[in-house]
Structures are given as C-alpha cells and as structure tokens.
Scaffold this active site. Sequence first.
Site, mmCIF file in Angstrom:
data_model
loop_
_atom_site.group_PDB
_atom_site.id
_atom_site.type_symbol
_atom_site.label_atom_id
_atom_site.label_comp_id
_atom_site.label_asym_id
_atom_site.label_seq_id
_atom_site.Cartn_x
_atom_site.Cartn_y
_atom_site.Cartn_z
ATOM 1 N N GLN A 95 0.999 -0.939 -0.462
ATOM 2 C CA GLN A 95 -0.254 -0.014 0.141
ATOM 3 C C GLN A 95 0.347 1.199 0.136
ATOM 4 O O GLN A 95 1.744 1.453 0.846
ATOM 5 C CB GLN A 95 -0.897 -0.229 1.311
ATOM 6 N N ASP A 148 -5.841 -3.418 -6.775
ATOM 7 C CA ASP A 148 -6.830 -1.811 -6.071
ATOM 8 C C ASP A 148 -6.434 -0.837 -6.275
ATOM 9 O O ASP A 148 -6.308 -0.353 -5.201
ATOM 10 C CB ASP A 148 -7.045 -2.046 -4.252
#
Length: 557
Positions: A349, A393
Amino acid sequence: MSVKVVITAVSVILLVGVVAGFFAVIQHRKHSGGTELSLQMKAVSNFCSATSYKEACQKSLNSVNSTDPEQFIGRSILVAEEAVKKFFNYSDSLIVKVKNNSRTKMALDDCKDMMSYAVQSLQASYSEVGNAQLHSISDRVSDLRTWLSAVISYQESCLDGFESDEGMKENMTIGITDARELTSNALAIVSKLSEILSKFGLQLKAPKTSRRLLSTGKDKYPSWFSNVDRKLLAKIDNSNIKPNAIVAMDGSGHFKTIAEALAAAPKQSNVRHVIYVKAGVYKEYITVDKKTINILMYGDGPRKTIVTGNKNYVDGTPTWKTSTFSAIGDGFICRSMGFQNTAGPSKHQAVALRIQSDRSAFFDCRMDGNQDTLYNHANRQFFRNCVISGTIDFIFGDSPTLIQNTLIIARRPMDNQLNTVTAQGKTDANENTGIVIQNCRIVPEQILFPDRFKIATYLGRPWKQYSTTVVMESTLADFIRSEGWTPWAGEAFEDTLYYAEYNNRGPGASLDRRVDWKGYHKIDKNTAMRFTAQSFLLSRENWLPQTGIPYIAGLRS
C-alpha cells in the site's frame, strides 16, 4: 447498492396541513388494548422502522418530547455525535497502554483523527437539519447522506488500521459499537425520509428537472455554467489568470514550497483562493487541512508540475498516511498537476493522492503509483481528463466518486499477483457511495507490461460488504479477464455487492462470460442514468458547474 433518494419539497402549507391532520387522527385512535396510543410513541416507531438497530433507535428517540419530525431527525444525528465523541475518548485512553507498539499507537492516533473528522461531519449534518424547515429538509437529503456516509467511512478506516493487532481491533470494534449503530440509524432515517413521512400521510411529488446535457459545438462547457466559472477556467487555459499565490522552486514566486503557500492561505474562507504551482518536481508531503477550504490549485501540466513521495505500508506507515498529497478541506479543485508515489509494488500500500474533500474536482491531472494509488476516502469527488495508473486496488475507498474521460492504466504488479482496478469499501446499504467510471479507457501499460495476458486483471473486487462500482460507456482493452470481476480473498460479498456494466466497448467489454453473482448486473439505460453526474453527485447547491470543469451530465447516448 443503495439508490440515492431524491425528494422534492411541497409547499409549507400542504406539509403542515397533512401532518397536522394525520396527528389529529392518530390522537383519537385506540390500540388493541383499548388505551390511547401515544403520538410520540407512534412517531418513534415510524422513524425506527427504517433502521437496522431498532433497540438503539428507540432508546435514543424516546427522549424526544415532541411530535415534530425535525426533532426526531436532529436527535438521531445528535446521539450519533455523542457516541462518536465517547469513542474518541475511549481510544485516546488506550494510547498510554501501547506506547511500545508503534503500529498500534499510530493506529490509535489515526482513530483520533478519523473521529474528529466524523464529529465535524455530524455537526454539519445537525446544523443542516436545524437550519431547515421540514419542508426544505428534503432538499438537503443528498448532503446529509453524503456526510453521514463519510462518518461511516471514517469509522471503518479507524478499524482497518489494526490489521497487525487483532486483540486491539477486537477491543476497538466493541468500543465503537454504539457509534456505528447510531450513525447507521441516522443514515437510514435520512435515506428513507420519504418512506417515513409517508407514514404520516405525506405524499411527495416527483422532482422537476431542467438540466441539460453537455453542450456541443465550440462551447466545451455545459450550458448551465455560470459566467464567473467560464471566465475563471478560460483564464487558466490562456495563462491569463492572476493567482493569489505562486509557488516556484527557483524562488521566482511567492513561495518555494506548496506547504508554505497552503499555510498562508485564508482559513474557513468562502472566497476561492487560487494557488499556481510552477513546473518542478516537489518532494513534499502535502495536506490541505480541513480549515483550508475552497482552494483552486493548478500547475503547468501533469508531467511538469509533480508532487512526489514514497511512503508505504511495508516501511511502517499506515495506508492512509502514505499519501503524497491529501485534500481534506472542502471544495478543493485541482488542474494540470501530477501526483506520484514511487515506493514500487514490493512496498504494497502506497497512496499517491487521498481525498476526503467534499465537492472536490480534478481536471487534467495524473495519479501514478502501484497498489492503492488513488484513495477516494470520503465525500463527493469528480475526475475528468485525468490519467490514473497502478496495480492492485489502485482506485479504492468509500466516497461517491465519478471518473469521466480518463485514461486508466494497469501496470505490472509483482510476480504471482493479480491486478484489480477498483476496490470499493461501502459497509452500509444506505450509504450513497460508489465508484462510477464513465467514458474512460482501461488499458495496460505497454512498455512495462508486454506479457499482459499472463497477469490476471479485473475491473474490481469487493473490499467491503456492499461494495459498489459501475463501469459504463468505457473502452476495455483485451487484457481484462472475461469474468470481469473477482472475489475478495477470504470473503464472500457476491450477494450483497452492486457491480454493474453498461454500454462498454472494446475487446474486454464482452459480457458473455461475466461472473454470475447475485450482486452483478448488466444494466439498461434507465438504471445507468442513476449513476450519471446529474443523479449520483447531487447536492443542495449545484456544485459541479461551479468548479469550472466541463463534464457529461447524463449519458452520452
């Protein structure tokens, strides 16, 4: 997927007369036991019938010593605010107990920040109800749903931060129960206001609309743009605008850094403040804070004016704080700038741009990263003529987000990883959130991704229970898997999510072998209209035209 409730007001006289007449009838009715049914109890029952947590709702509304519907709406929001403040204090008290666990301590600090944003949204919601007569509350439903949905987003973001500490996550989940339930109840009441008021005998008329679609010919702006907005954007196009502040790394402006320019900007100002950021690579971590509102920031182009950073989860930073640039203050508009997170796919992330600014808009901007590039955290957001690149994502969050006319580029992930364009995080069926991709191109990055067919690439996967994503009128390249969508690892949200496609084109757009989930839909034109700008990004004020950014109001065909 919750459908946005659009309610128009009828005259005050009609509303008061109908409700008063209904109350007069109720006062003479007898329930089965033969005793008079309390009007107040009946009102509580009507309001709580729309909620998921009825016991909590009845307990919170029983104290309303009134039969005024406005009082019940306001009370439902106020008790949610009180519960959030209580949870804030609870989370704050735990920080001293985990001083030797840096990740958990950071997560608790993040929770405090999230709850402060939640309180602000609840206070805005309560004020909106308090400043309105009942006949005009219906005009404010979209705003109220947006802000209450944001509160839920903040609550979930708080809990998401404890992935590495299951024991603390369990404690926090228990501690936040009242806040979650009461916020959900307030959102349900606002979302189903028309249904609730109908139980008082009130029938609301269908709305009238005179909005027109994007105009054609030489005029690239919608016909309903104000002259002020047209002139402002035209000045930027012609480099003829006089900004309030100029940022230049070489010292030729008022400030050398973006942070300095924002620090000097007026706070809580209703007047738009224009900041011009000259070409350069700005190695800064920027936050447009909640008091710095109505900022218009523009650069010399998304490949010339670039804000870059490399914070990431693997090196110890919570996901939402990995962002290179964060826009929190409402009404943020950005044009012709680039945002990067260069951490790389191995760092997992790593956010380039995070947005929770309500009524924010980005035009001719670029967001480059890998996993979690663009974090649509909360509140209404609009993107047009942008470039967004990433791997896993890379467009994610829980806001009402509309992306138009944008190039969406899937990059090469790590070996044995898949690519997912979206991961939407809706957790309550009444939220008005979702990701809508309209008239975009979804393509692979050819240079770094030559063996694209070996990488499983999907339009999205359901991050949360009611994950909502619509892809329509877009071009899908051949590397999109025929299934289109993929499950979230270890979860089964196929029945509760809302994924939809409409009138897409290109070799990856075939619907013949799409997933057969209950929550997946091949929608028609009428349904697709619910996800257009004129329906999906509603507010009491027609905010999108005021940004000065051209957009498609409805469908292209």
